[in-house]
Each structure stands twice: as structure tokens, then as C-alpha cells.
Design a protein around this motif. Structure first.
Motif, PDB file in Angstrom:
ATOM      1  N   LEU A  32      16.532 -52.136  13.360  1.00 31.85           N
ATOM      2  CA  LEU A  32      15.781 -53.106  14.169  1.00 31.85           C
ATOM      3  C   LEU A  32      15.037 -52.419  15.307  1.00 31.85           C
ATOM      4  O   LEU A  32      13.923 -52.797  15.658  1.00 31.85           O
ATOM      5  N   ARG A  33      15.649 -51.371  15.871  1.00 31.15           N
ATOM      6  CA  ARG A  33      14.942 -50.643  16.938  1.00 31.15           C
ATOM      7  C   ARG A  33      13.712 -49.944  16.364  1.00 31.15           C
ATOM      8  O   ARG A  33      12.651 -49.920  17.008  1.00 31.15           O
ATOM      9  N   ALA A  34      13.838 -49.392  15.166  1.00 29.61           N
ATOM     10  CA  ALA A  34      12.675 -48.730  14.553  1.00 29.61           C
ATOM     11  C   ALA A  34      11.580 -49.756  14.289  1.00 29.61           C
ATOM     12  O   ALA A  34      10.403 -49.527  14.589  1.00 29.61           O
ATOM     13  N   ALA A  35      11.963 -50.917  13.748  1.00 30.46           N
ATOM     14  CA  ALA A  35      10.963 -51.949  13.432  1.00 30.46           C
ATOM     15  C   ALA A  35      10.279 -52.433  14.709  1.00 30.46           C
ATOM     16  O   ALA A  35       9.057 -52.623  14.744  1.00 30.46           O
ATOM     17  N   GLU A  36      11.072 -52.626  15.755  1.00 33.97           N
ATOM     18  CA  GLU A  36      10.501 -53.095  17.020  1.00 33.97           C
ATOM     19  C   GLU A  36       9.491 -52.074  17.561  1.00 33.97           C
ATOM     20  O   GLU A  36       8.366 -52.423  17.952  1.00 33.97           O
ATOM     21  N   ALA A  37       9.907 -50.808  17.578  1.00 30.52           N
ATOM     22  CA  ALA A  37       9.025 -49.771  18.130  1.00 30.52           C
ATOM     23  C   ALA A  37       7.746 -49.647  17.314  1.00 30.52           C
ATOM     24  O   ALA A  37       6.660 -49.447  17.876  1.00 30.52           O
ATOM     25  N   LEU A  38       7.842 -49.795  15.996  1.00 28.62           N
ATOM     26  CA  LEU A  38       6.643 -49.712  15.158  1.00 28.62           C
ATOM     27  C   LEU A  38       5.725 -50.900  15.418  1.00 28.62           C
ATOM     28  O   LEU A  38       4.511 -50.746  15.571  1.00 28.62           O
ATOM     29  N   ALA A  39       6.316 -52.094  15.477  1.00 23.30           N
ATOM     30  CA  ALA A  39       5.490 -53.300  15.687  1.00 23.30           C
ATOM     31  C   ALA A  39       4.827 -53.260  17.062  1.00 23.30           C
ATOM     32  O   ALA A  39       3.655 -53.621  17.207  1.00 23.30           O
ATOM     33  N   GLU A  40       5.564 -52.789  18.070  1.00 20.92           N
ATOM     34  CA  GLU A  40       4.983 -52.687  19.417  1.00 20.92           C
ATOM     35  C   GLU A  40       3.775 -51.755  19.427  1.00 20.92           C
ATOM     36  O   GLU A  40       2.874 -51.894  20.238  1.00 20.92           O
ATOM     37  N   ARG A  41       3.795 -50.787  18.522  1.00 18.41           N
ATOM     38  CA  ARG A  41       2.688 -49.832  18.459  1.00 18.41           C
ATOM     39  C   ARG A  41       1.622 -50.267  17.460  1.00 18.41           C
ATOM     40  O   ARG A  41       0.804 -49.468  17.020  1.00 18.41           O
TER      41      ARG A  41
END
Ligand SMILES: Cc1cc2nc3c(=O)[nH]c(=O)nc-3n(C[C@H](O)[C@H](O)[C@H](O)COP(=O)(O)OP(=O)(O)OC[C@H]3O[C@@H](n4cnc5c(N)ncnc54)[C@H](O)[C@@H]3O)c2cc1C
Length: 669
Positions: A32-41
Motif C-alpha cells: 500500500l505504501r508503494a501504491a500510494e507513493a506511485l499514485a502521488e507521483r
């Protein structure tokens, strides 16, 4: 956003396909942290998972589940390099990974604080820490028994708010790889839809993506005796089948855990000094067997206390330290007896005598006001949420009124897929984060797993965004997916044909037999001979799977068990090959005892004479700390190649600001 699948005709079958720039497999804290960081970018990212409410982060914990980070309180010094040196000192851990985990730990931790994870700070904003296992400072912090669940819930909220699609009920079956050799690249995933209606439609789903982030956690299903939550399986077999390099597969953590619910009984549960008793299978014939085996009251209370924060079994503390308790418990379980923590009365058959405690333990309990009363009162004074946890979880246990059944179980895999310091695996386009990655070495500070997952996720996302890789075109993807879909479909067809002849399903039985084999042969105490026997058995099962598996194609659960069995058999085979290789080279290290008839028993003197020979061991004493064992499986030949490479050293400090700034500007321009 819910995207509509396209349909791709592959090898005569219509298979639905979803397309995204990046697919994250697994919805634990790391995924979930990876998905969040990708979506934020600004990335187009999709999350797929077998069951949203499953996984270790969401369902596991302890008395105070720990997050390990740079010191953020007090006057005692700390630095990125000092923290990195602590991580590196665990042995067989790469130096660049250690520095990355240390350098971004404060950033990863602050992000969780901002996301709302309730880590406690004092009035001045300092995140006061405590000492955890293998920790020379007080870098550990906790949001309580459910730290990682709180992380997952907060991160899931952020991922949803960013509009990321989370596709539930999809089990990872295989990676889709385009190209061969150095040109090979992960271009997607084959998933089994575990809850789609059964009918003419394909049971599979394909995801086409420029990158895959594997965040499927540890291969928890290998052991039956386990602190992992039920329903966590992992998907490491998919990566191994694709030839992805793994490392440190020999290193698992074992320790005391309650049986129902599965829960780690570290920290306050043992610092409260319960009696440790055993009974016959029917609950009769109670004995205070740890007190009897130690024969020394001071050792009994001091080692029980220390076992709280020296939680994982540590072979270096197995001759004259708290880990002797794990061995005594393991020996008792092997005798067919059940073991319990009893918080209703003091240990050793007499009221607690504080004078018998080591000064460190006495000072701690005195400062916490927890030296009087029964163990349950001490526990409630030390940590009321830890007491309440067993009241609130099924099966409900009131520790004030009844004992808690425990065993020595496996809780964490330090090894996994080999990654660099951007969490890229040996296969281009495939990143592994969290417990799926093999970042840790032989020892790790408690709490370092959660930090590694957060840092790795952010590093992977940063790299992915910088790489600008494109999704494979349809022609390339179809060519790469065809053999994988065909093999999985053929396996289903053959297993279903056997079922049609009246044969019983094999999936669940395979998993049960595998877990029993690991409990019997690859537990806390193992030997070259026991591992060799397990390897022969697993190899035979794995080789026979395609020709013998039986599954009911009209049952999604039956198909799920078929693919789970296939995944775990391969993981087991590669792990056992690694263990057999280690057995030939190494002595006892980390969280396991390797039987060595020429070695010494756990306790000296008369107490040592009571131990069977299988408990004799010799320490490795760090002999292999500078080397990392790597494993690569070749699906075509069925062979696993093992190599021992030097570990990557701690990189020299890179501390000239203008130089770093210039490089940074060049990378950004
Ligand atoms: C009892 C216990 C106590 C612990 N205490 C601590 C502690 O105090 N500090 C610490 O740092 N670490 C601790 N750990 C370890 C830590 O909790 C885990 O390493 C960490 O939570 C793993 O996070 P993850 O995101 O990598 O994997 P997980 O949280 O396990 O998530 C994996 C995800 O992948 C999904 N998934 C699994 N298999 C498949 C598949 N085949 N296909 C599709 N999806 C799949 C799961 O459903 C889940 O969504 C503890 C572990 C246990 C068991």
C-alpha cells in the motif's frame, strides 16, 4: 476508478486483461505504501491482492508491535551511519541496503505519523523509544499491539483517496516475462480469480504493466507451527519459477507465540513473569517444567524477563541466556505435551522475590511499578492493551482466569527475493518490497521489518517513476503471456480430468503434508539429515505435481488450493536446497539450532546431561557474515543453483554537499 478488462485471445482461450503502468501485488503495509507513493507521483497504478483483509501487517502483532527507526528523542547521539552499522552487524546483510533503510527511516516514519498512525510523542514532540532485540540504543517505538494494522488502515485510506483501484480476490499465479537472458523483463502477472463465478469464462486474469511490485509478504504457509496469521501465503514461487534470484532463504525467525489466536507473546507478556507450565494433551498432569529444567530460581525469573525483549530465539543465547527457554519449550512440545503461560500465580512455586532478578530486570519492573501482585496484575500495569487483546480476540481468553496455550513458531522470513538498494530484483521491471524481499541477514533489530517495508516501497516507487518505462505492446505481451496461460490452463485441465474420474482433491492435503514436514524436520532444531529427508520428499512431491494433482474445476477454492500448493512446493524446494547447502558449510547461527554431535548441549553441568544429542550444537560465530547465499531456480531443468557472494559493503560516506547537489540536479534535469 474501476477499469474494464479487455479480452485477449491466447492459445485458443479468451482471458481478461487489465492494463496499468505499474501493478502492485499485495495490500499489506509495504504494497500500500508503494501504491500510494506511485499514485502521488502521478503514476497509473493498480493493486491486486488475494484477500484484502488478509496478510501479516493487517493481522499480526505482539504486546507492543515495534517500528525501528533513527533516534528521534533525547540527548543520546545517533546517526544514519550508526543505524546502518547496527543493521549491517546482523550479518549477511548488504551495506547499501542498510544505509538506505537507515537514511530514509525518519522520512518513512514521519509519513506514517502524518498519515495518522498513533505513535506516542512527549509534550515536546520527541518520539521516545525503547530497546528492542539486537538494538544497542532505544530506537524502537510502537503504536501498541496493532502497529502494522494501524499502518495498513491509514495507508489504505490514502490509497483510496488517491483513486487507486484495488482488485480483490486475485491470487498471483505467475509472472509474465518478455525476452530472455539479460533482455528479460517482467511485463505483467497471471492471476487466479478466486471468487469469480464458475462458468465458461476463464478463471484467470492477466495484468499488463510496465513494472510489477511484488509485495506479497513472506511464504507463511510453509510451517504449521506459526505466529503468522492464517490466510497469509505469499507468492514467492511465482518469482522463483521465473528465475528471479533469492537470497538468505535459510534465515527464519522462531519464537514463542500463542496458538489461538496466533500472536507473538514477546515483551510485556514475559516481562510480567508468568509461570510456564506444561500438561498432557488432555490438560491433566500440570508441571512447571521450565523451572524444573533450569533448577535455579534466579535464572528462571531473569531469563523469563529477558525473553520479553530478546524475543526471537537466538542461538548465541542458547547456552547461558534467555533462548534456553525456547529450547526447553521445544523439547517439551516434542514430548507430546502442551505448553501454557499462566498469569495467575508467580513462577517457581513462591511469591516473586525481586532480589533474585538481575539488576536490569529489577530496575525495569521497579520503574514501571510492576513488582507486586500476580503476573496478570503486573502485565496490566506494564501494558493494559496487551492484556485486553486476549479478551477481545477469538477465542476469548481472560488471562486473569485461565492459562494461554503457546508453542515455538515461525514468525518472519529474513530472506526472500534479492534486491538492490532501489529494491529492484534480478529481473528488470520486477521490484520486491516488504517481507517478499530478502533485505535482512542473520539477525535484525525487532521492528526493522516494518521500516524496511516502508523504505523499500518508497525507494521502489521513486525508481519506477524516474525510469519512465513503457507498457509492453499487445503483440509482445500476448507472446510473453501465451506459454504461461497455457501451462496454467493445462494444469487445471489435467487436474480436473482426474477429479472427473472420482479421485479426491489434492490441494488441501498437499498443503497440510508440507506444513507437517516443515514442523517435523525444519523447525527450531534441525540437522543436515532432517533437512535432507525433507528435501527428498518435497522434490518428489514437486516433480509429481503436474501428473498427480486433482482439482474440482467447478470450485474456485479447489483451484485456489491447487495453485497455492504449486507455489509453496517450489518455495519449499528452493528453501530446502539452500538449507541443505548451508548445512554442509555452516554451524548454528541466527534463530535455529543445527544439530552437531560434536558440539555442546544448551546448559552446562548436570542440567546439560539431560539434553538429547539432537540439541548439541556449535556456533558459527559470524564465520559467514560477510557472504550472502543466493539461489536461482531454473524451471526448465528443475535445478536450483546456489552461490555465495561477498556481501556489498557499507558504502563510504558521500558527504560533500556541492557534489551531491550537482548529481541531484543532473538527475532531475
Ligand atoms: C506475530 C508477528 C509479529 C510481528 N511483529 C513485528 C514487529 O514488532 N516489528 C516488525 O518490524 N515486524 C514484525 N513482524 C513482521 C512484519 O509484521 C511483517 O514482515 C510485515 O507486516 C510484512 O508486510 P508486507 O506488506 O511485506 O506483507 P503482508 O502484510 O503479509 O502483506 C502481504 C499482502 O499480499 C497478499 N498476498 C499474499 N499472498 C498472495 C498471493 N499469492 N497473491 C496475491 N496476494 C497475496 C496478502 O493478502 C497481503 O495483502 C511480525 C510478524 C508476525 C507474524
Amino acid at each position: 476508478m474501476t477499469r474494464q478488462p479487455e479480452s485477449l485471445r491466447i492459445a485458443g482461450r479468451d482471458v481478461p486483461v487489465l492494463t496499468a503502468t505499474t501493478v502492485v501485488a499485495g495490500a499489506g503495509a509495504a504494497g500500500l505504501r508503494a501504491a500510494e507513493a506511485l499514485a502521488e507521483r502521478g503514476q497509473d497504478v493498480i493493486v491486486v491482492t488475494d484477500r484484502l483483509k488478509a496478510g501479516t501487517s493487517r493481522n499480526a502483532g505482539s504486546d507492543k508491535q515495534t517500528y525501528y527507526k533513527l533516534t528521534l528523542a533525547g540527548a543520546a547521539g545517533d546517526s544514519v551511519r550508526e543505524l546502518a552499522a547496527t543493521l549491517f552487524a546482523g550479518g549477511a546483510m548488504d551495506g547499501d541496503t542498510a544505509v538506505a533503510e537507515a537514511a530514509w527511516s525518519a522520512r518513512a516514519f514521519s509519513h506514517l505519523v502524518e498519515a495518522g498512525v498513533p505513535f506516542p510523542a512527549n509534550d515536546h514532540g520527541e518520539y521516545i523509544g525503547y530497546k528492542t532485540d539486537h538494538d544497542p540504543r532505544q530506537r524502537a517505538t510502537s503504536a501498541g499491539p496493532w502497529t502494522s494494522r494501524s499502518m495498513v488502515e491509514r495507508l489504505e485510506g490514502r490509497v483510496r483517496r488517491l483513486g487507486v483501484e484495488v482488485v480483490d480476490h486475485c491470487r498471483v499465479v505467475d509472472l509474465i516475462v518478455s525476452g530472455v537472458g539479460d533482455g528479460a523483463r517482467a511485463v505483467g502477472l497471471l492471476l487466479l480469480r478466486t471468487e469469480a463465478p464458475v462458468g465458461d469464462a476463464s478463471p484467470f486474469l492477466l495484468v499488463r504493466a510496465a513494472q510489477v511490485v511484488q509485495a506479497t509478504g513472506g511464504p507463511a504457509g510453509l510451517h504449521g507451527r506459526s505466529a503468522y496469521p492464517r490466510g497469509q501465503w505469499g507468492a514467492s514461487g511465482a518469482a522463483l519459477r521465473a528465475g528471479v534470484v533469492a537470497q538468505n532463504l535459510t534465515e527464519w525467525q522462531f519464537g514463542l507465540a500463542s496458538v489461538a489466536p496466533r500472536w507473538n507473546v514477546s515483551g510485556s507478556y514475559l516481562q510480567a513473569l508468568p509461570r510456564i507450565v506444561s500438561t498432557a494433551a488432555d490438560g491433566s498432569d500440570e508441571r512447571e517444567f521450565v523451572a524444573d529444567a533450569l533448577g535455579d530460581y534466579g535464572r528462571l525469573v531473569t531469563w523469563t524477563f529477558l525473553k520479553g525483549y530478546q524475543w526471537p530465539f537466538d542461538i548465541r543465547k542458547a547456552s547461558d541466556g534467555s533462548s534456553v527457554i525456547d529450547l526447553i519449550v521445544g523439547r517439551e512440545l516434542a514430548r507430546g505435551r502442551r505448553v501454557w503461560l499462566d498469569f495467575r500465580a508467580d513462577p517457581g512455586g513462591r511469591p516473586l522475590d525481586p532480589a533474585a532478578l538481575a539488576p536490569e530486570a529489577r530496575a525495569y519492573l521497579t520503574a514501571a511499578g510492576a513488582l507486586s501482585g500476580r503476573p496478570v496484575e503486573r502485565l496490566r500495569r506494564l501494558n493494559q492493551p496487551a492484556y485486553r487483546l486476549y479478551l477481545e480476540r477469538a477465542p476469548r481468553t481472560d488471562l486473569a482466569a485461565e492459562p494461554l496455550e503457546v508453542a515455538v513458531g515461525v514468525q518472519h522470513h529474513n530472506g526472500g527475493l534479492a534486491v538492490d538498494d532501489w529494491w529492484q530484483t534480478s529481473l528488470a521491471g520486477l521490484f520486491a518490497v516488504g517481507e517478499a524481499a530478502g533485505c535482512h541477514g542473520v539477525y535484525r533489530p525487532g521492528g526493522a521489518a516494518l521500516n524496511s517495508g516502508q523504505v523499500g516501497a518508497l525507494r521502489a516507487a521513486t525508481r519506477i517513476v524516474a525510469d519512465h518505462w513503457a507498457v509492453a505492446d499487445e503483440v509482445d505481451f500476448r507472446a510473453a503471456a501465451a506459454p504461461v496461460v497455457t501451462a496454467a490452463s493445462d494444469l487445471v485441465a489435467a487436474a480436473a480430468a482426474r477429479f472427473a474420474t472420482g479421485r479426491a482433491e489434492t490441494g488441501a492435503a498437499t498443503l497440510a503434508a508440507l506444513q507437517q514436514l516443515f514442523d517435523d524436520h525444519v523447525g527450531l532444531v534441525r540437522s543436515a539429515a532432517s533437512v535432507g529427508r525433507a528435501l527428498d520428499q518435497v522434490t518428489a512431491w514437486d516433480q509429481a505435481l503436474a501428473a498427480t494433482a486433482v482439482a474440482d474445476a467447478s470450485s474456485r477454492r479447489s483451484l485456489d488450493r491447487l495453485f497455492l500448493g504449486r507455489d509453496l512446493l517450489l518455495v519449499a524446494r528452493v528453501c530446502l536446497t539452500a538449507l541443505a547447502d548451508y548445512a554442509a558449510l555452516g554451524r548454528s547461527r541466527g534463530s535455529a539450532l543445527w544439530t552437531d554431535p560434536a558440539g555442546r548441549p544448551p546448559l552446562a553441568g548436570a542440567a546439560g546431561a539431560a539434553w538429547p544429542d539432537e540439541f548439541r550444537f556449535r556456533l558459527d560465530a559470524g564465520a559467514l557474515d560477510d557472504r550472502v547465499q543466493q539461489a536461482r531456480h531454473d524451471a526448465a531443468s528443475g535445478a536450483t543453483t546456489l552461490t555465495w557472494r561477498p556481501r556489498r559493503p557499507l558504502p563510504p560516506p558521500d558527504d560533500q554537499f556541492e557534489t551531491v547537489w550537482r548529481c541531484h540536479r543532473q538527475a532531475v534535469d
